[in-house]
Design an enzyme around this catalytic site. Structure first.
Site: not given
Ligand code: BES
Ligand code: ZN
Ligand code: ZN
Length: 503
Positions: A277, A351
């Site tokens: 990230k 997921r």
């Molecule tokens: N934990 C994150 C989602 C999240 C984002 C929670 C902001 C709280 C605040 C999750 O694991 C994630 O990173 N999801 C990705 C999915 C994508 C790669 C399809 C996302 O939301 O960018």
């Molecule tokens: Zn994630």
């Protein structure tokens, strides 16, 4: 904070501070405030008539009684317009009054319970105590400086005039205290950093709750999860040095009651893994275990409330980190269900761990599965940080969640789960992939999970927005919110009361 009930009238009660409520521009005063006003020779009604206290929603004002009453001080709190007042606003008013009094440095509050509209004293007390406890929550575990200057209210005394009302107040107080404590526990877990709350900490917390409430708990180690075939959970866990835990809790095990499974995403830190990230706000990913926290809180509260249900809590807990051992984009995983998944992004890890947890939950043949997860940033884009994304495969269950949502003020909004969305996650090399395009991100996350619940009634709550907030709300300070605990407990209470002769 110590909470207790006394039988008595506000105007005769000797205390540090009386908390009284007034509507905006009331035609006349009602309830306890009216009696206090009479005993005070109309002082409060004059103040209100002269517009020195308008009663606007959340407005608070301190008045010294100077011997006119047994109480040393009065705080007036505004309820806003009478026709607009509901329990959600009551929670906010109680919270704002609590914060105001805390800042005054006063440690004891006495609050007469006044009936309002059609709400019973029990419901009103519940809302008041909930607002008060949740609104005055502070996370100061890690602060060492100026600790002695920290302000805290020690006592909240509720006043009821008759034996009957005292009993009602008692019921409302007990319930609100149990549920609010569970919310605050969930908040503590989300606020604590990932070097303090690890998968092992979640497992310990589960054991602690289990011991206190007489639940069963089982914690699977990574090698056991691997032997069982949880290829998706294991893949995510591989990148971290911190031992992963697959936690299973059971309340009312082996009883012939309706079985409901609660599943919570327990990523104690989400760096994104190899699909790392951006640095900005990555610290907030300490709260990526908020679903797990909500499940722990809901189970604790449900057990304390002795709800007649068989509840199973499942928490796949791990960190998601990059390392030489981490899983990688392009990897193909075999899930516990036997279905294979191509990893497109290691950041869509929620997921993956949930897929194995959902499959595991099928062994209980539950009447319902409810999962809570900070699953997608896309859900925050779609709905903002006020609202939980609601998905499911069963209309009656979705309706139950919506009803519980209205009662608790934890807002949910439904998003669709049409078959067509499966198209986005078709894979060339596996049964499907863990990420689609950028389009409909929250729905894609949910449609992925749907592949693992077969035909069991299931609801998915995407709490990515409301789990951790940057701006405070009336009874929710910024940071971890404990969202989902109150919604789940309400749903479970409604379920058990509408179903006295289960299974
Ligand atoms: N934990 C994150 C989602 C999240 C984002 C929670 C902001 C709280 C605040 C999750 O694991 C994630 O990173 N999801 C990705 C999915 C994508 C790669 C399809 C996302 O939301 O960018
Ligand atoms: Zn994630
Ligand atoms: Zn995540």
């Amino acid at each position: 904070m110590d909470l207790r009930i006394e039988k008595g009238s506000a105007e005769k009660f000797s205390c540090e501070l009386l908390l009284l409520f007034s509507f905006q521009s009331p035609s006349s005063l009602e309830g306890p405030i009216q009696k206090v006003d009479q005993a005070w020779n109309g002082f409060l009604s004059t103040l209100i008539e002269q517009n020195d206290f308008k009663g606007e929603l959340f407005q608070c004002r301190l008045i010294h009684t100077q011997g006119a009453l047994p109480a040393k001080r009065v705080v007036l709190a505004g309820l806003g317009k009478k026709e607009e007042l509901d329990l959600e606003k009551w929670r906010g008013v109680a919270s704002k009054a609590g914060q105001f009094i805390r800042e005054l440095g006063i440690k004891q509050v006495t609050c007469p319970i006044q009936p309002f509209k059609d709400e019973s004293e029990e419901e009103l007390t519940d809302a008041l105590v909930t607002g008060f406890l949740l609104g005055t929550y502070q996370f100061d575990e890690f602060k060492t400086l100026d600790r002695d200057k920290a302000k805290k209210i020690d006592d909240l005394i509720l006043l009821g005039e008759t034996v009957e009302t005292v009993q009602q107040i008692q019921r409302g107080l007990n319930r609100a205290q149990i549920i609010s404590n569970a919310v605050c526990m969930a908040r503590d877990l989300a606020n604590a950093p990932s070097n303090n709350v690890t998968p092992s900490t979640l497992a310990e917390k589960a054991k602690e709750i289990a011991k206190q409430e007489g639940l069963d708990v089982q914690v699977l180690e990574l090698h056991e999860a691997e032997a069982m075939g949880m290829g998706a959970f294991v893949a995510v866990a591989k990148g971290s040095q911190e031992p992963a835990k697959f936690i299973v809790m059971e309340y009312n095990k082996n009883q012939t009651l309706d079985t409901i499974v609660l599943v919570g995403k327990g990523i104690t830190f989400d760096s994104g893994g190899i699909s790392i990230k951006p640095a900005d706000r990555m610290d907030q990913m300490k709260a990526d275990m908020s679903g797990a926290a909500a499940v722990l809180g809901a189970l604790q509260a449900a057990a304390k409330l002795r709800l007649p249900l068989h509840l199973v809590g499942i928490i796949p807990a791990t960190e998601n980190l990059p390392s030489g051992k981490a899983y990688k984009p392009g990897d193909i995983l075999k899930t516990l269900s036997g279905q294979t998944v191509e990893v497109i992004s290691t950041d869509a890890e929620g997921r993956l761990i949930l897929s194995d947890a959902l499959t595991y939950s099928l062994r209980y043949q539950p009447r319902a599965i409810i999962d809570l997860a900070t699953l997608t940033g896309a859900c925050v884009i779609a709905l903002g940080d006020y609202v939980i994304g609601l998905f499911g495969n069963d209309e009656p269950l979705l309706k139950k969640v919506e009803e519980a949502s209205i009662k608790t003020g934890e807002k949910v909004w439904r998003l669709p789960l049409w078959e067509e969305y499966f198209e986005y996650i078709k894979s060339d090399v596996a049964d499907f992939k863990n990420v689609g395009t950028r389009a409909a991100g929250a729905i894609i996350g949910a449609i992925f999970l749907r592949k693992f619940v077969e035909t069991i009634p299931w609801v998915h709550l995407d709490i990515a927005g409301p789990a951790f907030i940057e701006k405070e709300r009336p009874y929710t300070p910024k940071g971890g919110t404990g969202v989902g605990v109150r919604l789940l407990v309400q749903l479970l209470r409604d379920w058990s009361s509408s179903n006295p002769n289960p299974q």
